[in-house]
Design an enzyme around this catalytic site. Structure first.
Site, PDB file in Angstrom:
ATOM      1  CG  ASN A  24      -2.134  -1.337   1.156  1.00  0.00           C
ATOM      2  OD1 ASN A  24      -2.361  -1.458  -0.180  1.00  0.00           O
ATOM      3  ND2 ASN A  24      -2.545  -1.607   2.125  1.00  0.00           N
ATOM      4  CG  ASP A 117      -8.829  -6.509  -4.214  1.00  0.00           C
ATOM      5  OD1 ASP A 117      -8.593  -7.428  -5.050  1.00  0.00           O
ATOM      6  OD2 ASP A 117      -8.103  -6.574  -3.308  1.00  0.00           O
ATOM      7  N   PRO A 123     -16.096   4.972  -3.418  1.00  0.00           N
ATOM      8  CG  PRO A 123     -17.512   6.209  -2.285  1.00  0.00           C
ATOM      9  CD  PRO A 123     -17.059   4.965  -2.292  1.00  0.00           C
ATOM     10  CB  ILE A 124     -12.896   8.536  -6.431  1.00  0.00           C
ATOM     11  CG1 ILE A 124     -13.969   8.990  -7.632  1.00  0.00           C
ATOM     12  CG2 ILE A 124     -12.325   7.179  -6.906  1.00  0.00           C
ATOM     13  CD1 ILE A 124     -13.144   9.107  -8.833  1.00  0.00           C
ATOM     14  CG  ASP A 125     -17.586  11.056  -2.554  1.00  0.00           C
ATOM     15  OD1 ASP A 125     -17.001   9.881  -2.095  1.00  0.00           O
ATOM     16  OD2 ASP A 125     -18.204  11.595  -1.527  1.00  0.00           O
TER      17      ASP A 125
END
Length: 421
Positions: A24, A117, A123-125
């Site tokens: 990561n 995955d 979400p990418i808000d």
């Protein structure tokens, strides 16, 4: 061609295993490297599929790289704007970090919606909210996000509505080259964010507060790398081998660990009856014969990591009574459950995010499928515990997140091999 793992289970594990660099961290550091005006070097890079996919994405922008013996060298000095390859983008979610780094580099970015995955809505808000606060305009065209800062990026005060590792990293990547000061509040505190900030600061960035909930970024015009950056050890890989060693080991030393990154996880393992010997940069897992029931709740760092609720599940099946996991981060992260049950476990999704693991001491081999990285890790552990042969299909998911997993388990006396389907 997809790969599958074949495990001959029932063998006791012993010896030592060394943990690789953090996946990561790596998947954020690689996109961050294109912000540099010089060649960048990383070591302790895990040998995982995500690294190779990120190399493909960078190559499309004339950013050439070499990867051997754990050292990744990236040359972004000839970078050009280009449409990124959608196949590679869709293969891993972390490709969305190119939004922040391209926006910081060029003042604009065009990225296909990322893959990765399938563990429920992500979400990418909050990412978009941050970009807009920095002066960007965002458009959506089918499955593509187009981000443009026609008047350049400027510092801003940004409060995240929810703690998000991805949004925290993406906003840092954009803000590091923006004019003025950015204050990011309610930021994520994960060690991988500190690792990213350390890398950028060593190149001349001015980032303070990484690892706390308020990060202050003073934009700079140039970033130059003068040293090799060593990636921190992977706490999720470490936690996976700790659970594996507790469930099936006769004494295993897990090396190259930063124990402080695993405090919540270690506490739960000890509570479950595993007498861990925690050392400065390693943990010894003794043979454990009696496990106790525990309750686990996943929360943002420094709490119990969502990525470790699946790997610990097979170990909890050895407890004397039912254990319960409450998955607060991704309540739909349950795709390991039916597969584990095929191997003789008794695991049930009781309600949204609530998982019960009942005692099941006699597992048997079977044919299962890895739906995503950490679900696959749980199946590997269960397969090692089970009598007979376990075949794990879609093993590419596991290889996306676990460095040299075949070699490491083989060195612990496990019987595991990889074959092409």
């Amino acid at each position: 061609m997809m790969k599958k793992l074949i495990i001959h289970g029932g063998r006791r594990l012993s010896g030592e295993v060394s943990i690789g660099g953090a996946k990561n961290s790596t998947v954020a550091l690689i996109p961050a490297s294109i912000l540099a005006d010089t060649v960048v070097k990383f070591d302790s890079v895990p040998d995982i599929l995500d690294v190779y996919n990120l190399q493909i994405i960078m190559e499309s922008m004339d950013v050439h790289s070499t990867f051997e013996h754990g050292v990744l060298t990236i040359d972004p000095t000839q970078i050009k704007e280009a449409k990124l390859p959608s196949t590679a983008i869709k293969s891993l979610r972390a490709s969305y970090y190119f939004m922040g780094s391209l926006l910081g580099k060029f003042g604009q970015a065009e990225v296909t919606f990322p893959g990765g995955d399938n563990i429920g809505p992500r979400p990418i808000d909050q990412h978009i909210k941050g970009f807009e606060a920095l002066g960007a305009e965002v458009e959506y065209d089918d499955d593509t996000v187009k981000i443009n800062a026609p008047h350049g990026l400027h510092g801003a005060r940004i409060y995240l509505d929810m703690v998000s590792v991805g949004a925290t990293i993406n906003i840092i990547l954009a803000a590091v080259r923006a004019a003025g000061v950015t204050i990011l509040e309610n930021a994520a505190k994960e060690p991988e964010i500190i690792d990213l900030a350390t890398f950028l600061n060593n190149m001349g960035a001015q980032i303070r507060g990484a690892g706390t909930d308020t990060i202050r970024i003073v934009g700079v015009q140039h970033l130059e790398s003068h040293n090799t950056h060593t990636i921190i050890p992977d706490r999720i890989e470490a936690g996976t081998y700790l659970a594996m060693a507790a469930a099936q080991g006769d004494g295993v030393l897990v090396k190259n660990i930063i124990p402080e990154h695993l405090d919540a996880y270690i506490a739960k393992m000890v509570e479950s009856g595993v007498d861990l010997d925690v050392r400065e940069d390693s943990i010894f897992v003794p043979k454990t014969t009696q496990f106790k029931t525990i309750k686990v709740k996943t929360t943002p760092f420094p709490g119990f990591a969502t990525d470790l609720q699946q790997p610990i599940t097979p170990m909890l099946a050895l407890a004397d009574r039912e254990s319960v996991i409450t998955e607060e981060i991704y309540p739909e992260r349950t795709r390991h459950i039916p597969e584990l049950n095929k191997l003789g476990m008794d695991v049930e999704s009781l309600s949204h995010g609530l998982i019960a693991i009942r005692p099941s001491h006699e597992l048997h081999g079977g044919v299962v499928s890895a739906a995503e990285i950490r679900a696959g890790a749980a199946l590997v552990i269960a397969g090692l515990m089970a009598d007979g042969v376990t075949t794990i299909n879609n093993a590419d998911h596991i290889l996306r997140g676990y460095d040299h997993i075949i070699q490491k388990i083989t060195n612990l006396n496990g019987d595991i091999q990889i074959v092409d389907e």
